[in-house]
Design a protein around this motif. Structure first.
Motif, PDB file in Angstrom:
ATOM      1  N   SER A  48     -21.974  46.109  40.074  1.00 32.23           N
ATOM      2  CA  SER A  48     -21.223  47.181  40.714  1.00 32.23           C
ATOM      3  C   SER A  48     -20.924  46.858  42.178  1.00 32.23           C
ATOM      4  CB  SER A  48     -21.972  48.508  40.604  1.00 32.23           C
ATOM      5  OG  SER A  48     -23.123  48.483  41.416  1.00 32.23           O
ATOM      6  N   GLU A  49     -21.811  46.116  42.840  1.00 34.78           N
ATOM      7  CA  GLU A  49     -21.547  45.728  44.226  1.00 34.78           C
ATOM      8  C   GLU A  49     -20.385  44.748  44.293  1.00 34.78           C
ATOM      9  OE1 GLU A  49     -24.966  44.277  46.223  1.00 34.78           O
ATOM     10  OE2 GLU A  49     -26.152  46.064  45.790  1.00 34.78           O
ATOM     11  N   ALA A  50     -20.308  43.833  43.346  1.00 33.78           N
ATOM     12  CA  ALA A  50     -19.204  42.876  43.323  1.00 33.78           C
ATOM     13  C   ALA A  50     -17.892  43.587  43.030  1.00 33.78           C
ATOM     14  CB  ALA A  50     -19.473  41.804  42.277  1.00 33.78           C
ATOM     15  N   LEU A  51     -17.917  44.549  42.120  1.00 32.44           N
ATOM     16  CA  LEU A  51     -16.711  45.307  41.805  1.00 32.44           C
ATOM     17  C   LEU A  51     -16.282  46.167  42.987  1.00 32.44           C
ATOM     18  CD1 LEU A  51     -14.631  46.038  39.664  1.00 32.44           C
ATOM     19  CD2 LEU A  51     -16.151  47.886  38.944  1.00 32.44           C
ATOM     20  N   GLU A  52     -17.257  46.763  43.668  1.00 35.43           N
ATOM     21  CA  GLU A  52     -16.950  47.570  44.858  1.00 35.43           C
ATOM     22  C   GLU A  52     -16.338  46.697  45.959  1.00 35.43           C
ATOM     23  OE1 GLU A  52     -19.391  50.030  48.244  1.00 35.43           O
ATOM     24  OE2 GLU A  52     -20.161  50.049  46.197  1.00 35.43           O
ATOM     25  N   ALA A  53     -16.869  45.501  46.148  1.00 30.55           N
ATOM     26  CA  ALA A  53     -16.330  44.594  47.163  1.00 30.55           C
ATOM     27  C   ALA A  53     -14.915  44.153  46.793  1.00 30.55           C
ATOM     28  CB  ALA A  53     -17.243  43.382  47.318  1.00 30.55           C
ATOM     29  N   LEU A  54     -14.672  43.908  45.509  1.00 30.15           N
ATOM     30  CA  LEU A  54     -13.337  43.501  45.064  1.00 30.15           C
ATOM     31  C   LEU A  54     -12.322  44.619  45.258  1.00 30.15           C
ATOM     32  CD1 LEU A  54     -11.632  41.291  43.705  1.00 30.15           C
ATOM     33  CD2 LEU A  54     -12.196  42.378  41.522  1.00 30.15           C
ATOM     34  N   VAL A  55     -12.703  45.838  44.934  1.00 27.71           N
ATOM     35  CA  VAL A  55     -11.800  46.980  45.125  1.00 27.71           C
ATOM     36  C   VAL A  55     -11.527  47.213  46.604  1.00 27.71           C
ATOM     37  CG1 VAL A  55     -11.641  49.494  44.866  1.00 27.71           C
ATOM     38  CG2 VAL A  55     -12.389  48.100  42.948  1.00 27.71           C
ATOM     39  N   LEU A  56     -12.541  47.071  47.429  1.00 24.92           N
ATOM     40  CA  LEU A  56     -12.372  47.241  48.872  1.00 24.92           C
ATOM     41  C   LEU A  56     -11.451  46.156  49.428  1.00 24.92           C
ATOM     42  CD1 LEU A  56     -13.193  48.791  51.391  1.00 24.92           C
ATOM     43  CD2 LEU A  56     -15.163  47.292  51.567  1.00 24.92           C
ATOM     44  N   ARG A  57     -11.649  44.903  48.999  1.00 19.95           N
ATOM     45  CA  ARG A  57     -10.791  43.805  49.435  1.00 19.95           C
ATOM     46  C   ARG A  57      -9.339  44.046  48.999  1.00 19.95           C
ATOM     47  NH1 ARG A  57     -14.459  40.241  47.735  1.00 19.95           N
ATOM     48  NH2 ARG A  57     -15.559  39.577  49.564  1.00 19.95           N
ATOM     49  N   PHE A  58      -9.159  44.462  47.745  1.00 19.79           N
ATOM     50  CA  PHE A  58      -7.815  44.726  47.230  1.00 19.79           C
ATOM     51  C   PHE A  58      -7.150  45.866  47.998  1.00 19.79           C
ATOM     52  CE2 PHE A  58      -5.027  47.098  44.341  1.00 19.79           C
ATOM     53  CZ  PHE A  58      -4.073  46.122  44.106  1.00 19.79           C
ATOM     54  N   GLY A  59      -7.903  46.906  48.308  1.00 19.93           N
ATOM     55  CA  GLY A  59      -7.334  48.039  49.043  1.00 19.93           C
ATOM     56  C   GLY A  59      -6.878  47.650  50.438  1.00 19.93           C
TER      57      GLY A  59
ATOM     58  N   VAL B 298      -1.909  38.909  44.022  1.00 20.21           N
ATOM     59  CA  VAL B 298      -1.900  37.462  44.271  1.00 20.21           C
ATOM     60  C   VAL B 298      -2.706  37.126  45.519  1.00 20.21           C
ATOM     61  CG1 VAL B 298      -0.402  35.535  44.931  1.00 20.21           C
ATOM     62  CG2 VAL B 298       0.260  37.047  43.059  1.00 20.21           C
ATOM     63  N   LEU B 299      -2.499  37.888  46.595  1.00 21.85           N
ATOM     64  CA  LEU B 299      -3.205  37.590  47.841  1.00 21.85           C
ATOM     65  C   LEU B 299      -4.694  37.891  47.745  1.00 21.85           C
ATOM     66  CD1 LEU B 299      -0.585  38.821  50.448  1.00 21.85           C
ATOM     67  CD2 LEU B 299      -1.167  36.476  49.837  1.00 21.85           C
ATOM     68  N   THR B 300      -5.074  38.915  46.989  1.00 18.87           N
ATOM     69  CA  THR B 300      -6.497  39.221  46.827  1.00 18.87           C
ATOM     70  C   THR B 300      -7.195  38.122  46.041  1.00 18.87           C
ATOM     71  OG1 THR B 300      -6.040  41.589  46.883  1.00 18.87           O
ATOM     72  CG2 THR B 300      -8.145  40.928  45.993  1.00 18.87           C
ATOM     73  N   SER B 301      -6.515  37.592  45.037  1.00 19.30           N
ATOM     74  CA  SER B 301      -7.133  36.514  44.264  1.00 19.30           C
ATOM     75  C   SER B 301      -7.247  35.229  45.083  1.00 19.30           C
ATOM     76  CB  SER B 301      -6.344  36.259  42.987  1.00 19.30           C
ATOM     77  OG  SER B 301      -5.062  35.774  43.297  1.00 19.30           O
ATOM     78  N   ALA B 302      -6.416  35.073  46.106  1.00 16.21           N
ATOM     79  CA  ALA B 302      -6.462  33.875  46.942  1.00 16.21           C
ATOM     80  C   ALA B 302      -7.516  33.961  48.044  1.00 16.21           C
ATOM     81  CB  ALA B 302      -5.093  33.624  47.573  1.00 16.21           C
ATOM     82  N   LEU B 303      -8.038  35.157  48.300  1.00 17.64           N
ATOM     83  CA  LEU B 303      -9.051  35.308  49.345  1.00 17.64           C
ATOM     84  C   LEU B 303     -10.375  34.684  48.923  1.00 17.64           C
ATOM     85  CD1 LEU B 303      -8.736  39.007  50.590  1.00 17.64           C
ATOM     86  CD2 LEU B 303      -8.302  36.946  51.884  1.00 17.64           C
ATOM     87  N   PRO B 304     -11.077  34.062  49.849  1.00 17.48           N
ATOM     88  CA  PRO B 304     -12.420  33.583  49.502  1.00 17.48           C
ATOM     89  C   PRO B 304     -13.368  34.768  49.323  1.00 17.48           C
ATOM     90  CG  PRO B 304     -11.916  33.119  51.799  1.00 17.48           C
ATOM     91  CD  PRO B 304     -10.673  33.682  51.183  1.00 17.48           C
ATOM     92  N   GLN B 305     -14.333  34.598  48.447  1.00 20.06           N
ATOM     93  CA  GLN B 305     -15.258  35.693  48.149  1.00 20.06           C
ATOM     94  C   GLN B 305     -16.235  35.965  49.292  1.00 20.06           C
ATOM     95  OE1 GLN B 305     -14.955  37.585  45.469  1.00 20.06           O
ATOM     96  NE2 GLN B 305     -13.173  36.363  44.911  1.00 20.06           N
ATOM     97  N   GLU B 306     -16.327  35.050  50.235  1.00 20.76           N
ATOM     98  CA  GLU B 306     -17.287  35.200  51.333  1.00 20.76           C
ATOM     99  C   GLU B 306     -16.709  35.951  52.529  1.00 20.76           C
ATOM    100  OE1 GLU B 306     -16.525  31.948  50.214  1.00 20.76           O
ATOM    101  OE2 GLU B 306     -18.041  32.129  48.654  1.00 20.76           O
ATOM    102  N   THR B 307     -15.497  36.478  52.427  1.00 22.08           N
ATOM    103  CA  THR B 307     -14.922  37.189  53.565  1.00 22.08           C
ATOM    104  C   THR B 307     -15.752  38.425  53.865  1.00 22.08           C
ATOM    105  OG1 THR B 307     -13.413  38.303  52.054  1.00 22.08           O
ATOM    106  CG2 THR B 307     -12.552  36.422  53.257  1.00 22.08           C
ATOM    107  N   PRO B 308     -16.048  38.645  55.136  1.00 20.96           N
ATOM    108  CA  PRO B 308     -16.863  39.817  55.477  1.00 20.96           C
ATOM    109  C   PRO B 308     -16.070  41.106  55.280  1.00 20.96           C
ATOM    110  CG  PRO B 308     -16.148  38.698  57.462  1.00 20.96           C
ATOM    111  CD  PRO B 308     -15.713  37.847  56.296  1.00 20.96           C
TER     112      PRO B 308
END
Length: 126
Positions: A2-13, A48-58
């Protein structure tokens, strides 16, 4: 998970907020009347841009104030990117106007559908 999904949704938003602000200020997409086309472009670019982001972005904390500041920052950055693109397009248009006058093309003008102004033919080329 759930933390990974929350981070992905936050990054996408946050990416979607920046892309939406950029699309609003862009010269070509900013004048499109259909909101469905704009929404589709914003959604596809954001994916497309969210998938290109590195997962380590703060990411900012999920509190209200840091999130609000992040959203405002993304909107300002998106508007700045769109405005810079608009200025580059206007510089080319202006260069075409300046070049067209000595060439004798100043008498032959066409109507620009984006701005509604009459432009010299060479400014349409540039």
């Amino acid at each position: 998970m759930s933390e990974a999904l929350e981070a992905l949704v936050l990054r996408f938003g946050l990416v979607m907020v920046r892309v939406a602000a950029c699309v609003v200020a862009l010269p070509v997409l900013g004048t499109v009347k259909s909101t469905q086309i704009k929404a589709a472009v914003i959604l596809m670019l954001s994916l497309v841009l969210t998938s290109a982001l590195p997962q380590e972005t703060p990411l900012p904390r999920a509190d209200l104030l840091p999130m609000l500041l992040s959203i405002v920052g993304e909107v300002m950055l998106g508007l700045a990117i769109g405005t810079c693109a608009r200025l580059v397009m206007l510089a080319g248009e202006f260069a075409g106007q300046i070049i067209g006058v000595p060439m004798g093309m100043g008498f032959m003008q066409v109507v620009d559908p984006l701005s509604g102004n009459q432009l010299v033919v060479t400014s349409r080329l540039y």
